[in-house]
Structure formats: structure tokens, C-alpha cells
Motif scaffolding. Structure first.
Motif, mmCIF file in Angstrom:
data_model
loop_
_atom_site.group_PDB
_atom_site.id
_atom_site.type_symbol
_atom_site.label_atom_id
_atom_site.label_comp_id
_atom_site.label_asym_id
_atom_site.label_seq_id
_atom_site.Cartn_x
_atom_site.Cartn_y
_atom_site.Cartn_z
ATOM 1 N N VAL A 26 3.969 33.675 -8.111
ATOM 2 C CA VAL A 26 3.286 34.945 -7.921
ATOM 3 C C VAL A 26 2.829 35.051 -6.464
ATOM 4 C CG1 VAL A 26 1.280 36.270 -8.626
ATOM 5 C CG2 VAL A 26 2.560 34.982 -10.319
ATOM 6 N N GLU A 232 -2.409 37.091 -3.387
ATOM 7 C CA GLU A 232 -2.450 38.470 -2.893
ATOM 8 C C GLU A 232 -2.562 38.566 -1.374
ATOM 9 O OE1 GLU A 232 -4.851 37.237 -4.924
ATOM 10 O OE2 GLU A 232 -6.841 37.917 -4.324
ATOM 11 N N TYR B 46 5.702 49.599 -1.638
ATOM 12 C CA TYR B 46 7.123 49.429 -1.954
ATOM 13 C C TYR B 46 7.763 48.373 -1.070
ATOM 14 C CZ TYR B 46 12.034 50.512 -1.121
ATOM 15 O OH TYR B 46 13.371 50.403 -0.911
ATOM 16 N N TYR B 48 6.353 45.945 0.667
ATOM 17 C CA TYR B 48 5.755 44.611 0.624
ATOM 18 C C TYR B 48 5.856 43.936 -0.738
ATOM 19 C CZ TYR B 48 3.641 44.960 5.272
ATOM 20 O OH TYR B 48 3.433 45.050 6.618
ATOM 21 N N CYS B 49 6.476 44.543 -1.728
ATOM 22 C CA CYS B 49 6.518 43.941 -3.063
ATOM 23 C C CYS B 49 7.563 42.818 -3.111
ATOM 24 C CB CYS B 49 6.839 44.983 -4.116
ATOM 25 S SG CYS B 49 6.852 44.279 -5.769
ATOM 26 N N CYS B 72 0.867 40.014 -8.494
ATOM 27 C CA CYS B 72 0.374 39.186 -7.387
ATOM 28 C C CYS B 72 -0.742 39.877 -6.620
ATOM 29 C CB CYS B 72 1.508 38.807 -6.448
ATOM 30 S SG CYS B 72 2.274 40.178 -5.582
ATOM 31 N N GLY B 73 -0.713 41.203 -6.551
ATOM 32 C CA GLY B 73 -1.793 41.926 -5.885
ATOM 33 C C GLY B 73 -1.583 42.161 -4.407
ATOM 34 N N ILE B 74 -0.372 41.855 -3.890
ATOM 35 C CA ILE B 74 -0.096 42.126 -2.474
ATOM 36 C C ILE B 74 -0.211 43.627 -2.203
ATOM 37 C CG2 ILE B 74 1.760 42.154 -0.757
ATOM 38 C CD1 ILE B 74 2.585 39.424 -1.680
ATOM 39 N N THR B 77 -3.813 44.568 -1.771
ATOM 40 C CA THR B 77 -4.382 44.083 -0.507
ATOM 41 C C THR B 77 -3.882 44.894 0.671
ATOM 42 O OG1 THR B 77 -4.146 41.898 -1.508
ATOM 43 C CG2 THR B 77 -4.861 41.956 0.767
ATOM 44 N N GLU B 78 -2.593 45.275 0.619
ATOM 45 C CA GLU B 78 -1.987 45.924 1.780
ATOM 46 C C GLU B 78 -2.209 47.435 1.811
ATOM 47 O OE1 GLU B 78 -0.700 44.381 4.386
ATOM 48 O OE2 GLU B 78 -1.274 42.549 3.357
#
Lengths: 307, 91
Positions: A26, A232, B46, B48-49, B72-74, B77-78
Motif C-alpha cells: 500500500v 500516504e 489521477y 499520483y495513484c 494508501c491515501g496518497i 495527501t496530495e
């Protein structure tokens, strides 16, 4: 207007050649980099992949994430296989047995497969001048097998084979400067890239693929598992690495250095180190030492690019 | 259980991108939720996934793919405008 590229995520190629459903951790920064590289390369591509995280997560039988021809090789010989593929295509095109047109032959590997194990094959392929691209995904240790140190591991980082303690600071050597080794082969294109700057990365990949002759790319790949950081913030860490000078972005075209991301003042290295568990044991004086060395490296690159 | 007679010679995978059929959405403990009043349709989520699981709706807003998103939560954050929030999967 032609001078300016248009950079927005909407106009990036929408087709994915590295499909979802891979089994990466992840928040994996490496798979983000692979996805962007595949987007930039497009359909006419053959990928040769060393053993490593990318191969493990993308090709669990009977599934594959790849939508381009893909070949798995051993740790050490991806560059050798790539040079063979490139030569075979050249000969078959000459004999009229293969459709004309440019095919991107791309070898991919992790930092262990590139900097340590596969370096002699890579060196040979670069020296022979094959028309291929080598992409190294640098996550700064052997993450796939359980975080062993590699020669890309930065000074002071904790790995399972460089544990910090009373007599040890963690990794005791400095990171190997692989792009400089590639430059020393006098190849036409060498660059470093980071997934936090996706358009810069995709431009560099396109440039490398369009280059006649060997091209070497080193792409920074945050690894939440191995760096003991949260998933994250992977992209944030990749950006901080560039902003603090831990991984400067530059390209070298025919020996001419060019810093693609330069900052008037680098951020303090603690911004980058603090979210990562692998640097937790470092003392104030260690961090000052590391910061000094990194700033020297960035200054050296600045001097080279202004020449 | 597959036997050697059922698999293709050389264990070649004949369908490109067949991993798409594998559900990685089960790994998720948090799911992204869009606040469309804040979304400016920039598309950073989109690009950064890492799992290629954010696409587009017809009206131009991003659409996430529940089947593949690992949470993941990117994206959260972004996101510049903080239009994406993570909520627990149990809620």
C-alpha cells in the motif's frame, strides 16, 4: 506557443500499460514510477525486467499486470538480454521479417539489480552502444528480500544488514553515484527522475526512448515498508528528497550536465528524515555531517551544469 | 487445483493485463471520499495513484475504482484543495 509543453494530468496518456491489480504494498512509490514510465513509453515497447519487487508483484501466475511484451530475467543479465533483443530486432528488420518502425527496448531493475549485481552486464551493454533504455528504480536497499543494504543505501540508514547500535551508525558507506558511472561510459543520455514530478519524469523517459544509443535513467522510488514510513506520504517523501538535496534531479546529454530542479535554498534534511523510521537513531551531529555532504554534492552538480 | 495439463506450455500468460481481475480492494482499511464542492478537477489524484484506480466521470470529476483501490491515501495527501478525505471502511 510551440516552445511550451502543456503539463496537466488530464492530457497525459490515459491508457495504462501497467494494469491495476498488482500486489505491491500500500502506497508503493515504485509502482507509481513504473506506471508513469509505461504511460510515457506507449505501446511499441518491449520490457525486460530483472528480478525484484516489480517482477514479483506484477507477474503472479496466472495474472500479469503488463500490457506490453514483458520478459523476466535474472538479477544480473537484464541489460545483456535487452541488448540481445535490440540486436535481434535490428537483424530481423534488415531481413524483412519484422515490421519496420521504432521499438523501445527497455530494461528495468531495482537498485540492487543495477548498482550491485547487474552492473557488469549494464556496463557492457552501454559500452557496446545498443539502442536501449535502462531504467533503475532506486528504493535504496534490497526491499523485495527483506530490506538488506545495497550500495545505493545512503549513509546512516537502518537496514536489516546494517543495524544501528553502539558501534554502528547503520549504513557505513555513502551512496554509490551510479549516474556518474553511466556518464563515464560516454553514453548520450543519463538522467535522474522522481515520481513526485510526473511530467518531468515522463519527459525524461520520452527523451531517453527517442535517443539513439543507450540511455540510463535512475528513478527515485519511495518504499514505505523498507523506509518505515507511512504509505500516504510516499510522494511527499519523493518531493522532499529533491527539495532537501538527498536526490537531486538532473540530466546529462552527451556529457553536458543540466540541473532540472534547482532551488535557491535547500530545505533542511531533517524534513526528509523525520518521517522515516530508518533514520530515527541518527544524532544531531550525524545529521549535520550528512547535510554537509549532500549540499556539497548538489553544489558539485551546479558547478558542472553551469560549465 | 490446476494440473500441468491445464496450464499453457511454458506457463505463458496469454491475456495481457489479466491482473485487473484480481481484487486488491480488499486490502483497504480506509476509503477516499470526494468533496466535489472543493474539487477543481486538476487530476493530481489521477496522476499520483500507484494502483491506477482513479479515472474520470463524464462530468469531468475524478472517479475512484473500488475494486482496485488499496486505500494508501496518497490522493488525500496530495490534493491541493483538500477535497479528498479518508474515512474508515467500517463507517
Amino acid at each position: 506557443m510551440e516552445k511550451y509543453g502543456l503539463y496537466t494530468p488530464r492530457v497525459a496518456p490515459q491508457k495504462e500499460y501497467f494494469a491495476a491489480g498488482h500486489r505491491a504494498c500500500v502506497g508503493c512509490g515504485e509502482m507509481l514510477a513504473v506506471r508513469l514510465v509505461c504511460k510515457a513509453l506507449g505501446k511499441e515497447t518491449i520490457v525486460i525486467n530483472s528480478t525484484g519487487c516489480i517482477e514479483i508483484v506484477s507477474s503472479l501466475f496466472p495474472d500479469t499486470s503488463w500490457e506490453v511484451p514483458w520478459m523476466h530475467t535474472l538479477f544480473e543479465n537484464s541489460a545483456a538480454v535487452a541488448s540481445g533483443v535490440e540486436s535481434a530486432i535490428k537483424v530481423m528488420q534488415r531481413k524483412g521479417k519484422y515490421a519496420d518502425g521504432k521499438v523501445n527496448v527497455v530494461a528495468m531493475g531495482g537498485d540492487g539489480a543495477t548498482l550491485d549485481i547487474g552492473m557488469q552486464a549494464l556496463s557492457g551493454a552501454m559500452e557496446r552502444g545498443h539502442d536501449f533504455v535502462y531504467v533503475c528504480y532506486d528504493n535504496e536497499a534490497y526491499m523485495n528480500t527483506g530490506i538488506q543494504r545495497s550500495s545505493a543505501t545512503p549513509y546512516g540508514a537502518m537496514t536489516t544488514t546494517s543495524p544501528p547500535g553502539k558501534k554502528s551508525i547503520g549504513q557505513q558507506t555513502w551512496k554509490k553515484d551510479m549516474p556518474a558511472i553511466a556518464v563515464a561510459h560516454n553514453i548520450p543520455y543519463v538522467a535522474t527522475a522522481s515520481p513526485a514530478y510526473p511530467f518531468d519524469l515522463m519527459e525524461k523517459v520520452k527523451k531517453a526512448a527517442a535517443t539513439k544509443g543507450p540511455a540510463y535513467l535512475q528513478i527515485f522510488s519511495p518504499c514505505p515498508t523498507g523506509w518505515r514510513s507511512a504509505g500516504e506520504i510516499s510522494v511527499k517523501l519523493a518531493r522532499l528528497a529533491v527539495e532537501t538535496g538527498a536526490f537531486p534531479l538532473y540530466e546529462v546529454e552527451n556529457g553536458k550536465y543540466n540541473l532540472t530542479m534547482d532551488f535557491e535554498k535547500l530545505r533542511p534534511i531533517t524534513d526528509y528524515m523525520k518521517p522515516q523510521g530508518r533514520y530515527r537513531h541518527l544524532t544531531e551531529s550525524d545529521i549535520v555531517l550528512i547535510e554537509k555532504k549532500l549540499h556539497e554534492q548538489v553544489q558539485e552538480l551546479r558547478d558542472k551544469s553551469s560549465r | 487445483m490446476l494440473s500441468w495439463k491445464d496450464i499453457p506450455m511454458g506457463a505463458i500468460v496469454q491475456t495481457p493485463g489479466s491482473a485487473k481481475e484480481y481484487r486488491t480492494g480488499d486490502w483497504r482499511s480506509q476509503r477516499p471520499v470526494w468533496d466535489l464542492s472543493k474539487c477543481i478537477k486538476c487530476g493530481l489524484c489521477y496522476i499520483y495513484c500507484p494502483d491506477a484506480s482513479i479515472g474520470w466521470k463524464d462530468d469531468g470529476y475524478p472517479q475512484w475504482d473500488e475494486f482496485h483501490c488499496k486505500g494508501c491515501g496518497i490522493c488525500a495527501t496530495e490534493c491541493w484543495t483538500k477535497a479528498i478525505n479518508l474515512v474508515e471502511e467500517t463507517e
